[in-house]
Design a protein around this motif. Structure first.
Motif, PDB file in Angstrom:
ATOM      1  N   VAL A   1       0.848  -1.192   0.000  1.00 45.07           N
ATOM      2  CA  VAL A   1       0.000   0.000   0.000  1.00 45.07           C
ATOM      3  C   VAL A   1       0.882   1.240   0.000  1.00 45.07           C
ATOM      4  CG1 VAL A   1      -1.800   1.278   1.221  1.00 45.07           C
ATOM      5  CG2 VAL A   1      -1.885  -1.210   1.162  1.00 45.07           C
TER       6      VAL A   1
ATOM      7  N   ALA B   1       2.215   1.749  -3.445  1.00 44.29           N
ATOM      8  CA  ALA B   1       1.171   2.281  -4.320  1.00 44.29           C
ATOM      9  C   ALA B   1       0.936   3.772  -4.046  1.00 44.29           C
ATOM     10  CB  ALA B   1      -0.122   1.495  -4.132  1.00 44.29           C
TER      11      ALA B   1
ATOM     12  N   CYS C   1      -2.511  -1.509  -6.595  1.00 43.17           N
ATOM     13  CA  CYS C   1      -3.780  -1.588  -5.865  1.00 43.17           C
ATOM     14  C   CYS C   1      -4.623  -2.758  -6.355  1.00 43.17           C
ATOM     15  CB  CYS C   1      -4.555  -0.284  -6.026  1.00 43.17           C
ATOM     16  SG  CYS C   1      -3.834   1.107  -5.150  1.00 43.17           S
TER      17      CYS C   1
ATOM     18  N   LEU D   1      -5.893   1.836   1.268  1.00 41.54           N
ATOM     19  CA  LEU D   1      -6.137   1.296  -0.057  1.00 41.54           C
ATOM     20  C   LEU D   1      -7.457   1.820  -0.613  1.00 41.54           C
ATOM     21  CD1 LEU D   1      -5.233  -0.705  -2.276  1.00 41.54           C
ATOM     22  CD2 LEU D   1      -6.456  -2.490  -1.006  1.00 41.54           C
TER      23      LEU D   1
ATOM     24  N   PHE E   1      -7.861   4.073  -4.002  1.00 39.24           N
ATOM     25  CA  PHE E   1      -8.736   3.745  -5.122  1.00 39.24           C
ATOM     26  C   PHE E   1      -9.632   4.937  -5.469  1.00 39.24           C
ATOM     27  CE2 PHE E   1      -8.259  -0.997  -4.553  1.00 39.24           C
ATOM     28  CZ  PHE E   1      -7.895  -1.259  -5.857  1.00 39.24           C
TER      29      PHE E   1
END
Length: 152
Positions: free
Chosen positions: A34, A37, A53, A73, A77
């Motif tokens: 995470v 990302a 993700c 996360l 998104f």
């Protein structure tokens, strides 16, 4: 080609050390994915962030994510969806991640939400509505839908 016992033992030790380091790196990557990302997103590498993700949600390590990681996360998104990526799929994955976090501990999700900036709270709060469990019994009461029992 004849190998001495010493060379064979040295080769074996190198292989064992390499496989051990590979296994340990694999374990660390789950906990840091995470973060990787988020870093990719902040650097403007949106495709990389999206791929990381997606792999977290669709991979085997999703159940290993902590509540904090699931919330982060979910927020990531939502941000990816705002940046021109597939908004509907990202919203669905965000809600899915948040729903998992809520099933683990609602209070921790609330603490996470209150720690966010106002902009991030504005992104995150609609997801809490989408992620909330649906009580189908409250929606489909027979007496609230049909007045006439002959419809059944």
């Amino acid at each position: 080609m004849k190998l001495s016992l010493k060379a064979l033992a040295l080769t074996l030790m190198i292989l064992v050390a390499a496989s051990a380091s590979f296994v340990s790196c694999g374990g660390d990557s789950v906990s840091d994915s995470v973060g990787y990302a988020e870093e990719a997103f902040n650097d403007g590498r949106f495709a990389k962030a999206q791929a990381l993700c997606d792999s977290l949600v669709l991979g085997n390590s999703f159940s290993e994510l902590s509540i904090d990681q699931l919330c982060r996360l979910s927020l990531l998104f939502a941000k990816l969806g705002e940046n021109g990526a597939d908004d509907e799929a990202n919203t669905a994955f965000a809600a899915y991640s948040l729903r998992r976090a809520l099933t683990l501990d609602k209070d921790s999700v609330s603490i996470f939400t209150h720690s966010l900036s106002m902009d991030d709270q504005a992104r995150f709060m609609p997801l809490t509505v989408l992620a909330a469990p649906v009580d189908t019994n409250a929606i489909f009461h027979a007496d609230s839908i049909f007045e006439d029992e002959s419809v059944y």
